[in-house]
Write a protein that holds these residues in place. Structure first.
Motif, PDB file in Angstrom:
ATOM      1  N   VAL A  31       8.468 -53.127 -10.107  1.00  0.00           N
ATOM      2  CA  VAL A  31       9.160 -54.097 -10.959  1.00  0.00           C
ATOM      3  C   VAL A  31      10.623 -53.674 -11.059  1.00  0.00           C
ATOM      4  O   VAL A  31      10.933 -52.550 -11.450  1.00  0.00           O
ATOM      5  N   ASP A  32      11.523 -54.568 -10.679  1.00  0.00           N
ATOM      6  CA  ASP A  32      12.960 -54.331 -10.821  1.00  0.00           C
ATOM      7  C   ASP A  32      13.406 -55.026 -12.094  1.00  0.00           C
ATOM      8  O   ASP A  32      13.565 -56.243 -12.124  1.00  0.00           O
ATOM      9  N   ARG A  33      13.564 -54.250 -13.167  1.00  0.00           N
ATOM     10  CA  ARG A  33      13.961 -54.838 -14.455  1.00  0.00           C
ATOM     11  C   ARG A  33      15.442 -55.183 -14.458  1.00  0.00           C
ATOM     12  O   ARG A  33      15.865 -56.141 -15.107  1.00  0.00           O
ATOM     13  N   SER A  34      16.242 -54.383 -13.748  1.00  0.00           N
ATOM     14  CA  SER A  34      17.677 -54.637 -13.603  1.00  0.00           C
ATOM     15  C   SER A  34      18.135 -53.853 -12.377  1.00  0.00           C
ATOM     16  O   SER A  34      17.359 -53.067 -11.833  1.00  0.00           O
ATOM     17  N   PRO A  35      19.383 -53.994 -11.955  1.00  0.00           N
ATOM     18  CA  PRO A  35      19.852 -53.191 -10.820  1.00  0.00           C
ATOM     19  C   PRO A  35      19.809 -51.682 -11.108  1.00  0.00           C
ATOM     20  O   PRO A  35      19.799 -50.878 -10.187  1.00  0.00           O
ATOM     21  N   ASP A  36      19.757 -51.309 -12.388  1.00  0.00           N
ATOM     22  CA  ASP A  36      19.789 -49.899 -12.765  1.00  0.00           C
ATOM     23  C   ASP A  36      18.453 -49.360 -13.253  1.00  0.00           C
ATOM     24  O   ASP A  36      18.363 -48.195 -13.650  1.00  0.00           O
ATOM     25  N   TRP A  37      17.400 -50.170 -13.247  1.00  0.00           N
ATOM     26  CA  TRP A  37      16.127 -49.728 -13.824  1.00  0.00           C
ATOM     27  C   TRP A  37      14.960 -50.434 -13.140  1.00  0.00           C
ATOM     28  O   TRP A  37      14.874 -51.659 -13.143  1.00  0.00           O
TER      29      TRP A  37
END
Length: 114
Positions: A31-37
């Motif tokens: 799961v890519d929650r954001s580009p940073d997480w």
């Protein structure tokens, strides 16, 4: 008061790439929650998350995951096909076989005979 582990977080340069490596080893959907997480919730395991940080890895991990595998050599071979690197050879001691590896960003982990 007791606490429980809700997730294990790795600092990294590329969360999206690293979560796919670990999802391949542990199971579960990345799961890519954001580009940073990014994170994966493997069945029967705590969530494993990856957080982008600006600095690179400079020293050996202070913490690593030991992953149980019925066939340590086969599990290590699969991890290498996915981008891991072996650290030394297979070790057999009084507790059984284990293999130390590094993930694509250099984080150490082990497969241990289960």
């Amino acid at each position: 008061m007791r606490a429980t582990v809700s997730e294990i977080v790795f600092d990294c340069a590329d969360p999206a790439a690293l979560v796919r490596f670990w999802a391949g080893l542990l199971g579960g959907d990345p799961v890519d929650r954001s580009p940073d997480w990014s994170y994966v919730e493997p069945p029967g395991f705590v969530r494993v998350a990856f957080q982008r940080v600006p600095e690179g890895k400079a020293v050996k991990n202070r913490l690593h995951l030991d992953l149980s595998a019925g066939d340590v050599e086969a599990a290590a071979d699969e991890a290498v096909r996915r981008g891991a690197v072996r650290v030394g050879g297979l070790v057999r001691d009084e507790q059984g076989p284990f293999q130390v590896l590094r993930d694509p960003e250099g984080n150490e982990f082990c497969f241990v005979g289960g």
